[in-house]
Motif scaffolding. Structure first.
Motif, PDB file in Angstrom:
ATOM      1  N   UNK A 184       0.750  -1.217   0.076  1.00  0.00           N
ATOM      2  CA  UNK A 184      -0.015  -0.080  -0.112  1.00  0.00           C
ATOM      3  C   UNK A 184       0.987   1.233  -0.022  1.00  0.00           C
ATOM      4  N   UNK A 185       2.124   1.251   0.971  1.00  0.00           N
ATOM      5  CA  UNK A 185       3.056   2.387   0.707  1.00  0.00           C
ATOM      6  C   UNK A 185       3.365   2.597  -0.445  1.00  0.00           C
ATOM      7  N   UNK A 186       3.837   1.684  -1.121  1.00  0.00           N
ATOM      8  CA  UNK A 186       4.490   1.743  -2.435  1.00  0.00           C
ATOM      9  C   UNK A 186       3.567   2.577  -3.574  1.00  0.00           C
ATOM     10  N   UNK A 187       2.275   1.980  -3.408  1.00  0.00           N
ATOM     11  CA  UNK A 187       1.297   2.661  -4.349  1.00  0.00           C
ATOM     12  C   UNK A 187       1.158   4.024  -3.910  1.00  0.00           C
ATOM     13  N   UNK A 188       0.767   4.189  -2.606  1.00  0.00           N
ATOM     14  CA  UNK A 188       0.512   5.641  -2.087  1.00  0.00           C
ATOM     15  C   UNK A 188       1.785   6.844  -2.796  1.00  0.00           C
ATOM     16  N   UNK A 189       2.802   6.188  -2.408  1.00  0.00           N
ATOM     17  CA  UNK A 189       3.947   7.104  -2.671  1.00  0.00           C
ATOM     18  C   UNK A 189       4.065   7.371  -4.192  1.00  0.00           C
ATOM     19  N   UNK A 190       3.821   6.413  -5.012  1.00  0.00           N
ATOM     20  CA  UNK A 190       3.730   6.446  -6.516  1.00  0.00           C
ATOM     21  C   UNK A 190       2.777   7.625  -6.886  1.00  0.00           C
ATOM     22  N   UNK A 191       1.543   7.417  -6.189  1.00  0.00           N
ATOM     23  CA  UNK A 191       0.722   8.537  -6.623  1.00  0.00           C
ATOM     24  C   UNK A 191       0.937   9.893  -6.207  1.00  0.00           C
ATOM     25  N   UNK A 192       1.613  10.109  -4.956  1.00  0.00           N
ATOM     26  CA  UNK A 192       2.333  11.260  -4.440  1.00  0.00           C
ATOM     27  C   UNK A 192       3.246  11.915  -5.513  1.00  0.00           C
ATOM     28  N   UNK A 193       4.191  11.064  -5.846  1.00  0.00           N
ATOM     29  CA  UNK A 193       5.205  11.622  -6.929  1.00  0.00           C
ATOM     30  C   UNK A 193       4.505  11.801  -8.215  1.00  0.00           C
ATOM     31  N   UNK A 194       3.465  11.185  -8.539  1.00  0.00           N
ATOM     32  CA  UNK A 194       2.807  11.483 -10.013  1.00  0.00           C
ATOM     33  C   UNK A 194       1.945  12.759 -10.040  1.00  0.00           C
ATOM     34  N   UNK A 195       1.265  12.768  -8.805  1.00  0.00           N
ATOM     35  CA  UNK A 195       0.090  13.850  -8.717  1.00  0.00           C
ATOM     36  C   UNK A 195       0.325  15.288  -7.773  1.00  0.00           C
TER      37      UNK A 195
END
Length: 488
Positions: free
Chosen positions: A204-215
């Motif tokens: 979940x953390x990997x997914x959330x961090x990817x979203x933050x970096x992208x958005x």
């Protein structure tokens, strides 16, 4: 600066019980935003569908009381009956405008059942009753009228809480976010050190961090250490789309929250001295090292060794601690566990302790270490880089896995009052606390740097990598007394 909106989802999810870690930092941000008079700031939550909804006047009033700690909390009540504690927890839930999250369910179940380790039939029954009540309340609640969604305002800047990032990244709601977004990056520990968390949380953390970096247009990091890790992750993910990265160190904030409370003029006497470690009880916090240190020092120091008070909630992956205590039952006389404390009770522990220890393997900031210095309490820290940053280079540093060095440092603190006095004097003369309002002002400055013409998420050219916090306290980079292995 563009219109600023603050997401209050996390404190509503957390509920009225003392915030720790990430919730304490984000609660401080919201508290200061509520106190700002001009220019006005809007407040919203993110619903389960990932849409923003503005708070109405009644919800804003509740939010003010929530972040100021003025609401009843599921704490104390040790002499009350099970039914009385259950009714108190349910009344707290009934008065809230939104359903609390799972962490409140667990905390309330601990309060009702008296089971600090979140285990056992009584705890599970209490948690089930609490969640059934929440389900019934949700079904009976009137549908909330649709309001303006600030996430769809192209002329706005919105802070998204960690709770909302989790929801949006998981559900990927239809429709792109049009506003400029900034988030707080507390750490990248589940990515860099996955052995310290469960696999589900790491995914979940990997997914959330990817979203933050992208958005995100701006990533506010709580320390230089975290900012460095975030930069590396952003460049590895997409060198052509790097959000603006800034540092705003959060300080500690606990002392400010209890500033109006009267405290005794003198420290209490007539009771056994104690050493404090305030932290969630989990594998990353390295409690097992302290168990080994106390096991070795009990026969050496005897009564000169203070009680070790471990203050914090039971988290995860602590089976090694339980096994060590079972193998060494004599330690029960020398180690105490305290949990579910109010902020005032925690502040009293900081005031009364002889010294503190913080052997955590890795940290994003080190809130507990900073709290020690806020109260003038010397703390022995591990060599995790962010702990040196949080304590402004003023406290003794010991390698996180070096049991012998920790034995030497703890023994010195227990037997050399002059050394402890020197550490207290160093804190009094050189430590520079970071106030809530300064933390908030630094974030506002970083947000203002986005400017009215910020290209937003549509740009794929690299952006400036980092901005230094304008209110960085003095003292960083000072000498760091270090303990190394000694022969005993």
């Amino acid at each position: 600066m563009k219109k600023l909106y603050i997401d209050a989802t996390l404190p509503f999810r957390w509920g009225p019980h003392p915030p720790v870690g990430i919730p304490r930092v984000e609660t401080a941000l919201i508290r200061q935003a509520l106190r700002r008079e001009a220019p006005p700031i809007g407040f919203f939550i993110v619903d389960p569908q990932g849409r923003g909804q503005m708070l109405d006047d009644a919800e804003l009033r509740y939010l003010r009381r929530l972040v100021d700690g003025e609401l009843p909390q599921p704490t104390g009540g040790g002499d009350s009956s099970y039914l009385a504690r259950l009714l108190k927890a349910l009344s707290i839930m009934q008065a809230a405008p939104f359903a609390f999250g799972r962490e409140f369910d667990r905390v309330a179940a601990i309060f009702v059942s008296g089971s600090e380790k979140r285990r056992g039939l009584k705890f599970q029954l209490s948690k089930t009753l609490i969640r059934l009540f929440k389900l019934v309340k949700s079904c009976r609640r009137q549908r909330r009228a649709d309001t303006k969604d600030p996430l769809q305002d192209a002329g706005a800047v919105c802070f998204l809480s960690s709770a909302s990032v989790h929801e949006i990244a998981a559900k990927k709601p239809a429709g792109a976010i049009k506003c400029n977004v900034f988030t707080i990056m507390h750490d990248l520990i589940p990515i860099d050190f996955p052995q310290f968390v469960g696999p589900h949380h790491a995914r979940n953390f990997v997914r959330n961090t990817a979203w933050q970096l992208e958005n995100s247009n701006l990533l506010v990091c709580v320390s230089k250490y975290t900012a460095d890790r975030v930069r590396c992750r952003a460049m590895a993910s997409d060198p052509g789309r790097v959000p603006l990265t800034a540092v705003a160190s959060p300080g500690a904030f606990l002392k400010e929250s209890v500033a109006d409370r009267k405290v005794p003029a003198e420290r209490p006497t007539g009771r056994r001295k104690f050493v404090l470690y305030c932290s969630t009880i989990e594998i990353r916090k390295n409690h097992i090292l302290l168990f080994k240190v106390w096991h070795r020092l009990v026969p050496v120091l005897g009564d000169r060794l203070p009680t070790l008070v471990l203050c914090g909630r039971w988290g995860w992956m602590y089976d090694e601690l339980v096994a060590f205590m079972a193998a060494h039952p004599e330690l029960r006389e020398h180690i105490q566990f305290r949990s579910n404390l109010t902020d005032a009770e925690l502040a009293d522990l900081y005031r009364d302790a002889e010294f503190s220890v913080y052997p955590s393997a890795v940290e994003g900031w080190g809130l507990g270490a900073a709290e020690c210095l806020d109260f003038g309490l010397p703390v022995l820290i591990s060599d995790a880089p962010s702990l040196t940053e949080a304590t402004q280079g003023l406290m003794p540093t010991i390698p996180a896995q070096d049991v012998e060095a920790w034995c030497a440092a703890v023994a010195k603190a227990c037997t050399d009052p002059n050394w402890l006095a020197q550490l207290r004097e160093k804190i009094a003369s050189r430590y520079r606390p970071i106030r809530e309002q300064d933390f908030f002002a630094t974030i506002v400055d970083h947000v203002a740097a986005l400017g009215p013409s910020d290209p937003g998420r549509q740009s794929h050219r690299p952006k400036p990598m980092a901005m230094e916090a304008r209110r960085r306290p003095s003292g960083l980079g000072a000498e760091q007394p270090a303990f190394r292995r000694v022969d005993r």
